[in-house]
Scaffold this motif. Structure first.
Motif, PDB file in Angstrom:
ATOM      1  N   GLY A 193      -3.787  13.462   4.614  1.00 19.97           N
ATOM      2  CA  GLY A 193      -3.525  13.306   2.374  1.00 19.97           C
ATOM      3  C   GLY A 193      -2.640  13.127   2.376  1.00 19.97           C
ATOM      4  N   LYS A 194      -1.256  12.862   2.933  1.00 16.92           N
ATOM      5  CA  LYS A 194       0.184  12.568   2.021  1.00 16.92           C
ATOM      6  C   LYS A 194      -0.048  11.089   2.295  1.00 16.92           C
ATOM      7  CE  LYS A 194       2.742  16.423   2.581  1.00 16.92           C
ATOM      8  NZ  LYS A 194       3.694  17.268   3.301  1.00 16.92           N
ATOM      9  N   GLN A 195      -0.027  10.689   3.879  1.00 19.14           N
ATOM     10  CA  GLN A 195      -0.665   9.659   3.865  1.00 19.14           C
ATOM     11  C   GLN A 195      -1.669   8.720   3.326  1.00 19.14           C
ATOM     12  OE1 GLN A 195      -1.856   8.650   8.087  1.00 19.14           O
ATOM     13  NE2 GLN A 195       0.621  10.040   8.783  1.00 19.14           N
ATOM     14  N   SER A 196      -2.212   8.905   2.861  1.00 15.84           N
ATOM     15  CA  SER A 196      -3.873   8.332   2.830  1.00 15.84           C
ATOM     16  C   SER A 196      -3.011   8.451   0.583  1.00 15.84           C
ATOM     17  CB  SER A 196      -4.759   9.215   1.842  1.00 15.84           C
ATOM     18  OG  SER A 196      -5.318   9.236   2.692  1.00 15.84           O
ATOM     19  N   ILE A 197      -2.386   9.533  -0.094  1.00 12.29           N
ATOM     20  CA  ILE A 197      -1.849   9.269  -1.462  1.00 12.29           C
ATOM     21  C   ILE A 197      -1.310   8.063  -1.413  1.00 12.29           C
ATOM     22  CG2 ILE A 197      -0.153   9.957  -3.266  1.00 12.29           C
ATOM     23  CD1 ILE A 197      -3.332  10.809  -3.918  1.00 12.29           C
ATOM     24  N   ARG A 198       0.087   8.319  -0.317  1.00 10.73           N
ATOM     25  CA  ARG A 198       1.211   6.589  -0.458  1.00 10.73           C
ATOM     26  C   ARG A 198       0.212   6.064  -0.193  1.00 10.73           C
ATOM     27  NH1 ARG A 198       3.943  10.493   3.135  1.00 10.73           N
ATOM     28  NH2 ARG A 198       3.327   9.101   5.545  1.00 10.73           N
ATOM     29  N   ARG A 199      -0.543   4.869   0.996  1.00 12.92           N
ATOM     30  CA  ARG A 199      -1.545   4.560   1.024  1.00 12.92           C
ATOM     31  C   ARG A 199      -2.117   3.224  -0.341  1.00 12.92           C
ATOM     32  NH1 ARG A 199      -1.554  -0.411   1.460  1.00 12.92           N
ATOM     33  NH2 ARG A 199      -2.406  -1.390   2.084  1.00 12.92           N
ATOM     34  N   LEU A 200      -2.983   5.150  -1.550  1.00 10.07           N
ATOM     35  CA  LEU A 200      -3.159   4.158  -2.598  1.00 10.07           C
ATOM     36  C   LEU A 200      -2.315   3.600  -3.160  1.00 10.07           C
ATOM     37  CD1 LEU A 200      -5.633   7.309  -4.059  1.00 10.07           C
ATOM     38  CD2 LEU A 200      -6.204   5.236  -3.688  1.00 10.07           C
ATOM     39  N   ASN A 201      -1.519   4.388  -3.387  1.00 13.41           N
ATOM     40  CA  ASN A 201       0.502   4.270  -4.543  1.00 13.41           C
ATOM     41  C   ASN A 201       0.776   2.914  -4.215  1.00 13.41           C
ATOM     42  OD1 ASN A 201       0.036   6.487  -5.758  1.00 13.41           O
ATOM     43  ND2 ASN A 201       1.417   6.819  -4.246  1.00 13.41           N
ATOM     44  N   TYR A 210     -15.773  -1.281   0.085  1.00 12.22           N
ATOM     45  CA  TYR A 210     -16.530   0.154  -0.020  1.00 12.22           C
ATOM     46  C   TYR A 210     -15.972   1.245   0.811  1.00 12.22           C
ATOM     47  CZ  TYR A 210     -19.904   3.231  -0.320  1.00 12.22           C
ATOM     48  OH  TYR A 210     -20.976   4.930  -0.312  1.00 12.22           O
ATOM     49  N   ASP A 211     -16.171   0.630   1.917  1.00 10.45           N
ATOM     50  CA  ASP A 211     -15.561   1.428   3.155  1.00 10.45           C
ATOM     51  C   ASP A 211     -14.557   2.358   2.877  1.00 10.45           C
ATOM     52  OD1 ASP A 211     -18.213   1.369   4.519  1.00 10.45           O
ATOM     53  OD2 ASP A 211     -17.634  -0.421   5.520  1.00 10.45           O
ATOM     54  N   ASP A 212     -13.306   1.139   3.098  1.00 11.29           N
ATOM     55  CA  ASP A 212     -12.409   1.216   2.482  1.00 11.29           C
ATOM     56  C   ASP A 212     -11.596   2.975   1.055  1.00 11.29           C
ATOM     57  OD1 ASP A 212     -10.700  -0.137   4.482  1.00 11.29           O
ATOM     58  OD2 ASP A 212     -10.902  -2.013   2.710  1.00 11.29           O
ATOM     59  N   THR A 213     -12.204   2.143   0.448  1.00  8.50           N
ATOM     60  CA  THR A 213     -12.045   3.375  -0.676  1.00  8.50           C
ATOM     61  C   THR A 213     -13.000   4.389  -0.537  1.00  8.50           C
ATOM     62  OG1 THR A 213     -12.882   1.492  -2.331  1.00  8.50           O
ATOM     63  CG2 THR A 213     -13.294   3.674  -2.970  1.00  8.50           C
ATOM     64  N   ALA A 214     -14.415   4.756   0.404  1.00  5.12           N
ATOM     65  CA  ALA A 214     -14.820   5.893   1.043  1.00  5.12           C
ATOM     66  C   ALA A 214     -13.663   7.033   2.056  1.00  5.12           C
ATOM     67  CB  ALA A 214     -16.333   5.665   1.182  1.00  5.12           C
ATOM     68  N   LEU A 215     -13.460   5.876   2.616  1.00  9.97           N
ATOM     69  CA  LEU A 215     -12.793   6.620   3.244  1.00  9.97           C
ATOM     70  C   LEU A 215     -10.917   6.893   2.748  1.00  9.97           C
ATOM     71  CD1 LEU A 215     -12.589   4.267   6.471  1.00  9.97           C
ATOM     72  CD2 LEU A 215     -13.842   6.318   6.563  1.00  9.97           C
ATOM     73  N   ILE A 216     -10.489   6.620   2.367  1.00  9.09           N
ATOM     74  CA  ILE A 216      -9.316   7.017   1.742  1.00  9.09           C
ATOM     75  C   ILE A 216      -9.900   8.186   0.659  1.00  9.09           C
ATOM     76  CG2 ILE A 216      -7.550   6.700  -0.633  1.00  9.09           C
ATOM     77  CD1 ILE A 216      -7.254   3.904   0.614  1.00  9.09           C
ATOM     78  N   LEU A 217     -10.790   7.971   0.612  1.00 13.04           N
ATOM     79  CA  LEU A 217     -10.992   8.867  -0.775  1.00 13.04           C
ATOM     80  C   LEU A 217     -11.626  10.496   0.135  1.00 13.04           C
ATOM     81  CD1 LEU A 217     -13.032   7.802  -4.022  1.00 13.04           C
ATOM     82  CD2 LEU A 217     -10.709   8.191  -3.259  1.00 13.04           C
ATOM     83  N   ALA A 218     -12.091  10.502   1.019  1.00 14.86           N
ATOM     84  CA  ALA A 218     -12.726  11.432   1.975  1.00 14.86           C
ATOM     85  C   ALA A 218     -11.796  12.176   2.462  1.00 14.86           C
ATOM     86  CB  ALA A 218     -13.970  10.940   3.026  1.00 14.86           C
ATOM     87  N   GLU A 219     -10.171  11.296   3.222  1.00 16.66           N
ATOM     88  CA  GLU A 219      -9.522  12.122   3.598  1.00 16.66           C
ATOM     89  C   GLU A 219      -8.709  12.709   2.567  1.00 16.66           C
ATOM     90  OE1 GLU A 219      -8.426  11.191   6.422  1.00 16.66           O
ATOM     91  OE2 GLU A 219      -8.659   9.840   7.420  1.00 16.66           O
ATOM     92  N   LEU A 220      -8.245  12.536   1.247  1.00 11.80           N
ATOM     93  CA  LEU A 220      -7.904  13.763   0.852  1.00 11.80           C
ATOM     94  C   LEU A 220      -9.050  15.427   0.339  1.00 11.80           C
ATOM     95  CD1 LEU A 220      -7.382  11.098  -2.470  1.00 11.80           C
ATOM     96  CD2 LEU A 220      -5.852  12.006  -0.740  1.00 11.80           C
TER      97      LEU A 220
END
Length: 282
Positions: free
Chosen positions: A91-99, A71-81
């Protein structure tokens, strides 16, 4: 006398197609920080209601073995964006991590697209019911353009060109794909245990929390994830609490003077901070 609509006045000066990032940030970090988080937490269950999605989630056992972290990982990645912007380095790091996270699994494009739609529509649907004001047309369209851009950066194909077309896909997909299976029930209950793990061990309190959450879901969703209809007294009380909250926020609560940052708050999984590359399963 405070001006509760000060942020909305700023939003009204912006263009939802060009300034979508700023509009979503202003609405989410000033006017609706808790509402966005609650609505997206409930929206997770909508993805669990899809057997092809819940099967992958249940196979990984992430929710059962590390639910709070998931839950925390999802919330943090979305919040970073949202808080730092898609064009920022974080933001770019977060997209890379999502992918990186998603390429480990065989996920159908339409399942990706449906998950994207929950981020587009569920916050404004929540505000229609329980927000201190409803989301405006500009806010809804800005949210559409933000998530459309995120979807393209994630390589999601066939994203509809308009808000209305995407909403039509969202409704049709749910009608055709919501189904109760052992996977949907297991993932949904594992997620409920995350919530119950945070509440004091007082007799009867877990029952109240569970049925309050059930009452925030529509019947089609409850049926698809194997949840019962809520206790009608608890449902009525929950409805009243959120309506009173909206009334108080609208009429008596001053607007935020500074944005609420999910990325900067205390986090149970990462008490000493986090790196974006640490987020998600490894």
């Amino acid at each position: 006398m405070f001006n509760r609509f000060k942020v909305l006045e700023q939003i009204n000066e912006l263009d939802p197609e060009k300034d979508f990032q700023k509009i979503v940030f202003l609405a989410g970090s000033y006017d609706f920080p808790q509402d966005v988080e609650i609505s997206l937490a409930i929206s997770f269950f909508r993805t669990f209601a899809v057997p092809s999605i819940s099967k992958i989630l249940n196979t990984t056992k992430q929710f059962e073995n590390a639910g709070q972290k998931r839950y925390d990982d999802t919330a943090l990645i979305l919040a970073e964006l949202i808080e730092n912007g898609l064009e920022s380095e974080r933001g770019k790091q977060s997209i890379r991590r999502l992918n990186q996270i998603h390429k480990q699994y065989d996920i159908k494009n339409e399942d990706f697209l449906y998950t994207l739609t929950t981020f587009v529509f569920e916050p404004s649907r929540w505000n229609d019911r329980f927000g201190w004001r409803k989301s405006t047309e500009k806010e809804r369209i800005a949210n559409f353009y933000l998530w459309k851009k995120i979807g393209k950066l994630m390589g999601i194909k066939d994203i509809p060109e308009t808000y209305e077309e995407l909403e039509e896909f969202n409704r049709k997909y749910e009608r055709e794909n919501f189904k109760c299976t052992s996977d949907t029930k297991q993932v949904a209950m594992a997620t409920m245990r995350i919530a119950s793990g945070r509440i004091p061990k007082i007799p009867g309190l877990e029952y109240l929390v569970y049925h309050a959450v059930f009452s925030l879901m529509d019947k089609n969703l409850r049926d698809a994830v194997g949840f019962p209809d809520p206790n009608p007294i608890v449902a009525g009380l929950t409805y009243c609490i959120f309506k009173v909250r909206a009334f108080l926020l609208r009429n008596f609560w001053p607007p935020r003077k500074s944005p609420y940052y999910v990325t900067k708050r205390e986090n149970p999984t990462y008490p000493n901070g986090y790196l974006i590359e640490e987020l998600g399963p490894h």
